[in-house]
Design an enzyme around this catalytic site. Structure first.
Site, mmCIF file in Angstrom:
data_model
loop_
_atom_site.group_PDB
_atom_site.id
_atom_site.type_symbol
_atom_site.label_atom_id
_atom_site.label_comp_id
_atom_site.label_asym_id
_atom_site.label_seq_id
_atom_site.Cartn_x
_atom_site.Cartn_y
_atom_site.Cartn_z
ATOM 1 N N MET A 87 40.366 40.955 30.257
ATOM 2 C CA MET A 87 41.123 42.204 30.287
ATOM 3 C C MET A 87 42.547 41.940 30.766
ATOM 4 O O MET A 87 43.233 42.853 31.238
ATOM 5 C CB MET A 87 40.429 43.247 31.159
ATOM 6 C CG MET A 87 39.115 43.732 30.578
ATOM 7 S SD MET A 87 38.608 45.371 31.129
ATOM 8 C CE MET A 87 38.457 45.125 32.893
ATOM 9 N N HIS A 128 44.298 34.855 35.850
ATOM 10 C CA HIS A 128 44.427 34.027 37.047
ATOM 11 C C HIS A 128 43.705 32.710 36.792
ATOM 12 O O HIS A 128 43.230 32.438 35.680
ATOM 13 C CB HIS A 128 43.878 34.755 38.276
ATOM 14 C CG HIS A 128 42.488 35.289 38.105
ATOM 15 N ND1 HIS A 128 41.388 34.483 37.942
ATOM 16 C CD2 HIS A 128 42.014 36.573 38.063
ATOM 17 C CE1 HIS A 128 40.311 35.223 37.828
ATOM 18 N NE2 HIS A 128 40.660 36.499 37.879
ATOM 19 N N HIS A 134 40.267 32.756 34.989
ATOM 20 C CA HIS A 134 40.315 32.864 33.530
ATOM 21 C C HIS A 134 40.722 31.540 32.891
ATOM 22 O O HIS A 134 40.155 31.112 31.882
ATOM 23 C CB HIS A 134 41.334 33.930 33.106
ATOM 24 C CG HIS A 134 41.021 35.316 33.564
ATOM 25 N ND1 HIS A 134 41.794 35.975 34.477
ATOM 26 C CD2 HIS A 134 40.013 36.169 33.220
ATOM 27 C CE1 HIS A 134 41.291 37.182 34.681
ATOM 28 N NE2 HIS A 134 40.207 37.319 33.931
ATOM 29 N N GLY A 152 32.771 33.967 33.456
ATOM 30 C CA GLY A 152 32.688 33.478 34.819
ATOM 31 C C GLY A 152 31.462 34.000 35.544
ATOM 32 O O GLY A 152 31.029 35.140 35.324
ATOM 33 N N ASP A 180 31.178 37.515 37.867
ATOM 34 C CA ASP A 180 30.509 38.719 37.371
ATOM 35 C C ASP A 180 29.107 38.320 36.915
ATOM 36 O O ASP A 180 28.790 38.325 35.717
ATOM 37 C CB ASP A 180 31.313 39.331 36.227
ATOM 38 C CG ASP A 180 32.686 39.799 36.685
ATOM 39 O OD1 ASP A 180 32.752 40.821 37.383
ATOM 40 O OD2 ASP A 180 33.679 39.124 36.362
ATOM 41 N N MET A 186 38.451 34.819 42.970
ATOM 42 C CA MET A 186 39.632 35.276 42.245
ATOM 43 C C MET A 186 39.271 36.443 41.339
ATOM 44 O O MET A 186 38.238 36.448 40.683
ATOM 45 C CB MET A 186 40.224 34.128 41.435
ATOM 46 C CG MET A 186 40.934 33.107 42.288
ATOM 47 S SD MET A 186 41.928 31.968 41.300
ATOM 48 C CE MET A 186 42.703 31.029 42.615
ATOM 49 N N SER A 187 40.160 37.425 41.332
ATOM 50 C CA SER A 187 39.965 38.623 40.527
ATOM 51 C C SER A 187 41.320 39.230 40.209
ATOM 52 O O SER A 187 42.255 39.151 41.025
ATOM 53 C CB SER A 187 39.113 39.648 41.293
ATOM 54 O OG SER A 187 39.106 40.901 40.636
ATOM 55 N N SER A 188 41.431 39.849 39.043
ATOM 56 C CA SER A 188 42.666 40.547 38.705
ATOM 57 C C SER A 188 42.945 41.669 39.699
ATOM 58 O O SER A 188 44.100 42.017 39.951
ATOM 59 C CB SER A 188 42.579 41.112 37.287
ATOM 60 O OG SER A 188 42.373 40.072 36.351
ATOM 61 N N ARG A 189 41.899 42.229 40.283
ATOM 62 C CA ARG A 189 42.073 43.306 41.250
ATOM 63 C C ARG A 189 42.729 42.829 42.545
ATOM 64 O O ARG A 189 43.288 43.631 43.301
ATOM 65 C CB ARG A 189 40.726 43.960 41.564
ATOM 66 C CG ARG A 189 40.084 44.647 40.362
ATOM 67 C CD ARG A 189 38.696 45.169 40.692
ATOM 68 N NE ARG A 189 38.014 45.645 39.499
ATOM 69 C CZ ARG A 189 38.076 46.882 39.033
ATOM 70 N NH1 ARG A 189 38.815 47.766 39.665
ATOM 71 N NH2 ARG A 189 37.423 47.236 37.950
#
Length: 285
Positions: A32, A36, A39, A149, A152, A186-189
Site C-alpha cells: 500500500m 520501508h 517492503h 511479510g 502481518d 517496521m510499518s508504514s504507520r
C-alpha cells in the site's frame, strides 16, 4: 534506472505477455506504498527467486474500518519509486480505485476460520477487503510467486489459505519481519509516530520477547499477559486489543506453548495502531 509506473491493467498485461513469451517467471510484491526496509526485503527476495518483479502500490479502501484511517494513510508514490529504483524492479503498478473496483463491482472474497479472531474480531470486514484485493492482484499480474511479510502473520495465513483453497497457480511466500534497531516491527504507520512515541513503542516487542521466553519455561500465560499489560500501560500505550498466545497453524488460543506457537499483539500508541508477532519456542519438559 527509471522504473516504469503503470496505471491501467491493459498496459500491465501487455508487458507481462512479453515475459510469458520469453518463459520468464514473475514475482509480485503487493504493497500500500509508504515503503520501508520491510517492503524492500520482500523485493530482494522476489528478485532472487524470479526473472521479473512487479511491485503494486494500492491503498485499498475495502480493508479500512475507519474513514479517517484511510484518509490519513501515507501516500508517497514519488518517494516509493525512488526507493525501488536501485532494486531494478520491472514495473510498479499503481492503479486507481476504479481500475480495481469499477462501477457496479459486486464481488467479495471471504476466507472463514483463520479470519474470525484477533484482527478479524477487532476489524470487521478487514480481511474480506484484503482477500478481495489480493485475489484481484494475483489475477491482474498473473504472477508465479507473491511475497508477504510475517509481520502481518494472520494476513499471510489468510492469503496462503485462499490461494490453496481456490487452486490459484501462485506460490505465496512468507518473509521474516524486518525491525528497527529498537526491535519495533517496521510499518508504514510508524511514520505517524513522534520520535518519543517511537522510542516508547519499542516496549511492545521487548515485552513480547520476555513473555515468550517465560512461557517457554512454564510460567502461566495469564500471569505473563497481566504483567505485559501493566508494563505496556506504563510505557504509554493506550488500549491493548490483544496480547495472545496462539497455535501457529490454527490460531487457536493456548495456555502453554505445547505445540508450535505464536505470540500476537495489537496495541495503540498516540492514536496509531501497532501490531506485531513472534514465534514462541515449545515449552521445556
Amino acid at each position: 534506472m527509471t522504473v516504469p509506473i503503470l496505471r491501467n491493467l491493459a498496459d500491465l498485461r501487455a508487458l507481462r505477455s512479453t515475459w510469458v513469451q520469453a518463459g520468464e517467471t514473475v514475482g509480485l510484491v503487493p504493497t500500500m506504498g509508504a515503503l520501508h526496509a520491510g517492503h524492500l526485503s520482500l523485493v530482494e527476495a522476489a528478485k532472487h527467486d524470479c526473472d521479473r518483479v512487479v511491485v503494486t502500490i494500492f491503498v485499498n479502501p475495502k480493508q479500512f474500518n475507519k474513514p479517517e484511517d484511510l484518509e490519513n494513510y501515507p501516500r508517497t508514490e514519488k518517494d516509493d519509486a525512488r526507493k525501488l529504483a536501485p532494486y531494478d524492479v520491472d514495473a510498479i503498478f499503481v492503479p486507481q480505485a476504479d481500475e480495481i473496483y469499477p462501477e457496479g463491482y459486486a464481488t467479495t472474497v471471504s476466507v472463514s476460520g483463520v479470519t474470525d479472531v484477533l484482527e478479524g474480531a477487532f476489524r470487521p470486514g478487514h480481511f474480506d477487503g484484503v482477500a478481495t484485493v489480493v485475489a484481484k492482484l494475483f489475477m491482474m499480474t498473473g504472477a508465479d510467486r507473491a511475497y508477504f511479510g510475517e509481520k502481518d502473520y494472520q494476513q499471510l495465513m489468510l492469503v496462503q489459505r485462499m490461494a490453496r483453497d481456490l487452486n490459484m497457480p501462485i506460490d505465496v511466500i512468507g518473509c521474516d519481519t524486518v525491525r528497527e534497531t529498537s526491535g519495533l516491527a517496521m510499518s508504514s504507520r510508524n511514520l505517524r509516530l513522534t520520535p518519543e512515541a517511537l522510542d516508547r513503542a519499542a516496549v511492545l516487542n521487548r515485552q513480547m520477547r520476555a513473555a515468550a521466553e517465560a512461557a517457554r519455561i512454564g510460567t502461566p500465560w495469564g500471569n505473563l499477559r497481566a504483567e505485559a499489560l501493566t508494563q505496556l500501560a506504563a510505557a504509554g500505550f493506550g488500549e491493548v486489543e490483544y496480547f495472545d498466545l496462539r497455535c501457529a497453524t490454527t490460531l487457536a488460543p493456548l495456555e502453554t506453548p505445547d505445540r508450535p506457537a505464536r505470540l500476537l499483539a495489537a496495541a495503540w500508541m498516540e492514536g496509531i495502531r501497532l501490531i506485531d508477532n513472534i514465534a514462541v519456542a515449545t515449552i521445556e519438559t
